[in-house]
Motif scaffolding. Structure first.
Motif, short mmCIF file in Angstrom:
data_model
loop_
_atom_site.label_atom_id
_atom_site.label_comp_id
_atom_site.label_asym_id
_atom_site.label_seq_id
_atom_site.Cartn_x
_atom_site.Cartn_y
_atom_site.Cartn_z
N MET A 1 46.71 44.53 42.58
CA MET A 1 47.51 44.59 41.39
C MET A 1 48.03 43.00 41.38
SD MET A 1 47.90 46.97 39.56
CE MET A 1 49.51 46.54 38.51
N ALA A 2 47.93 42.33 42.26
CA ALA A 2 48.35 40.91 42.29
C ALA A 2 47.55 39.95 41.38
CB ALA A 2 48.88 40.37 43.51
N PHE A 3 46.11 40.42 41.56
CA PHE A 3 45.21 39.42 40.99
C PHE A 3 44.42 40.25 40.14
CE2 PHE A 3 43.33 40.51 44.81
CZ PHE A 3 41.97 40.47 44.58
N TRP A 4 44.22 41.54 40.12
CA TRP A 4 43.30 42.13 39.27
C TRP A 4 43.85 43.37 38.45
CZ3 TRP A 4 38.21 44.39 42.44
CH2 TRP A 4 37.35 44.60 41.19
N PRO A 5 44.97 43.27 37.89
CA PRO A 5 45.72 44.16 36.88
C PRO A 5 44.82 44.46 35.62
CG PRO A 5 46.47 42.04 36.66
CD PRO A 5 45.74 41.70 37.58
N PRO A 6 45.19 45.73 35.41
CA PRO A 6 44.51 46.36 33.94
C PRO A 6 45.35 45.59 32.84
CG PRO A 6 46.05 47.91 34.96
CD PRO A 6 45.93 47.02 35.94
N LEU A 7 44.36 45.32 31.78
CA LEU A 7 45.14 44.60 30.88
C LEU A 7 45.36 45.25 29.45
CD1 LEU A 7 43.33 40.98 31.07
CD2 LEU A 7 45.72 41.54 32.09
N ARG A 8 44.79 46.38 29.56
CA ARG A 8 44.71 47.30 28.36
C ARG A 8 45.74 48.21 28.57
NH1 ARG A 8 40.39 49.17 24.79
NH2 ARG A 8 38.96 47.98 25.90
N GLU A 9 46.58 48.24 27.09
CA GLU A 9 47.69 49.26 27.12
C GLU A 9 47.34 50.69 27.29
OE1 GLU A 9 51.06 49.43 24.06
OE2 GLU A 9 49.42 50.44 23.34
N ASN A 10 47.99 51.36 28.05
CA ASN A 10 47.56 52.86 28.55
C ASN A 10 46.59 52.74 29.76
OD1 ASN A 10 49.70 53.60 26.85
ND2 ASN A 10 48.30 53.87 24.85
N SER A 11 46.23 51.88 30.13
CA SER A 11 44.94 51.89 31.03
C SER A 11 45.68 52.00 32.56
CB SER A 11 44.10 50.74 31.06
OG SER A 11 43.26 50.80 32.37
N GLN A 12 45.42 52.98 33.28
CA GLN A 12 45.89 53.25 34.49
C GLN A 12 45.27 52.09 35.70
OE1 GLN A 12 48.04 55.59 35.17
NE2 GLN A 12 47.94 55.88 32.98
N LYS A 13 46.03 51.76 36.45
CA LYS A 13 45.60 50.50 37.27
C LYS A 13 44.21 51.06 38.02
CE LYS A 13 48.74 52.30 41.10
NZ LYS A 13 49.64 51.93 41.88
N ARG A 14 43.85 52.28 38.32
CA ARG A 14 42.63 52.56 39.05
C ARG A 14 41.44 52.53 38.11
NH1 ARG A 14 43.84 57.03 43.57
NH2 ARG A 14 45.33 56.08 44.85
N ASP A 15 41.58 52.68 36.82
CA ASP A 15 40.44 52.61 35.99
C ASP A 15 39.70 51.50 35.82
OD1 ASP A 15 41.51 55.10 35.10
OD2 ASP A 15 42.59 54.47 33.40
N LEU A 16 40.34 50.21 35.87
CA LEU A 16 39.62 49.16 35.98
C LEU A 16 38.35 49.13 37.28
CD1 LEU A 16 38.43 46.26 34.87
CD2 LEU A 16 40.94 45.27 35.49
N TRP A 17 39.35 49.23 38.40
CA TRP A 17 38.59 48.86 39.47
C TRP A 17 37.49 49.87 39.68
CZ3 TRP A 17 44.07 49.65 42.17
CH2 TRP A 17 44.77 48.40 41.83
N LYS A 18 37.74 51.36 39.27
CA LYS A 18 36.63 52.44 39.36
C LYS A 18 35.45 51.91 38.62
CE LYS A 18 39.72 56.39 40.44
NZ LYS A 18 40.12 57.65 39.68
N HIS A 19 35.51 51.34 37.48
CA HIS A 19 34.63 51.08 36.36
C HIS A 19 33.81 49.71 37.15
CE1 HIS A 19 32.45 49.58 32.97
NE2 HIS A 19 32.96 48.26 33.35
N GLU A 20 34.57 48.88 37.59
CA GLU A 20 33.95 47.60 38.20
C GLU A 20 32.84 48.05 39.51
OE1 GLU A 20 33.48 44.51 37.20
OE2 GLU A 20 34.45 45.31 35.38
#
Length: 271
Positions: A99-118
């Motif tokens: 979360m310190a350097f790889w936070p989600p930027l899109r509104e209503n996006s859960q923090k794990r969503d971006l990481w799972k997608h990548e």
């Protein structure tokens, strides 16, 4: 004679196959950082438009993803893997670091969503486990001794401002202060609008590492992005709160600039 011709054709075919296979071999990792305000401009200009989380980050670049790549610098593609047990992958300690350097930027996006997608789109192509993939991202980020790549830009006078622009060479030279030796990096930009040929927005900066993420290497010249032309001036847009236009029922970003000449309105217009 026919046999000789056939032999040479087979040799040529085998060489082509070998080159094709070699070009898809995992050779390096691309550590792709993004400038949040530029991401938000693109998001708000999409159809349908989206919104960024507020306040929009304006003091650091955040990670887009870690992308395994071949010797030419092209990102590898692979079938989407089955999901692991994400609760075992994302321990509290790992989540806090990400979360310190790889936070989600899109509104209503859960923090794990971006990481799972990548992981599904890129990480699985690297032949490692999700745990290794995310720990590698943490390890690479820790190699930035100033804490964030934006800090290297600031020390060279490159700041986020709607009235300043910079040469591509100056930005690259500032980024290279990360390294002990001279290494090549990638810059990616987006246009301000279809008519403005003199200025672009900085979108992403890509650093390359070895396969285990323990040392930086030069990004291959073959895959150098061309969206940041050497002649265009590059801006790091400065965010302002988003506003909503009820008449058009769309979300837009309110940006201003004093350096860009006035022009016809478009979806990229910031004036």
């Amino acid at each position: 004679m026919k046999k000789l011709v056939t032999f040479f054709l087979l040799v040529i075919l085998l060489l082509e196959i070998t080159i094709s296979v070699d070009s898809q071999k995992l050779t390096l990792l691309k550590f792709v950082l993004q400038w949040p305000p530029t991401y938000c401009i693109g998001l708000n200009s999409a159809a349908p438009p989206g919104r960024c989380k507020e306040p929009i980050l304006q003091h650091k670049l955040t990670l887009h993803g870690v992308w395994p790549a071949d010797q030419r610098g092209n990102s590898l593609t692979c079938p989407e893997p089955p999901d692991p047990n994400w609760n075992q992958v994302f321990t509290a300690a790992v989540e806090n670091q990400l979360m310190a350097f790889w936070p989600p930027l899109r509104e209503n996006s859960q923090k794990r969503d971006l990481w799972k997608h990548e992981w599904r789109a890129h990480g699985a192509c690297g032949g490692t486990t999700p745990q290794v993939y995310f720990n590698t991202a943490i390890k690479i980020n820790n190699m930035l001794q100033k804490g964030n790549l934006f800090n290297y830009l600031k020390t060279s006078g490159i700041i986020a401002c709607n009235s300043l622009s910079f040469a591509k060479k100056d930005i690259v030279d500032a980024i290279r202060k990360v390294f002990v030796q001279l290494l090549d990096v990638y810059l990616t930009c987006i246009p301000i609008d279809a008519t403005n040929k003199t200025h672009v927005y900085l979108s992403e900066v890509t650093l390359c590492t070895n396969l285990v993420g323990t040392s930086f290497i030069s990004c291959p010249i073959q895959a150098t992005p061309t969206s940041c032309s050497s002649g265009a001036r590059i801006m790091l847009p400065h965010p302002k709160p988003q506003c909503h236009d009820p008449k058009m029922d769309v979300t837009i970003a309110a940006f201003t600039t004093t350096e860009i000449p006035r022009r016809n309105k478009s979806r990229w217009d910031i004036s």
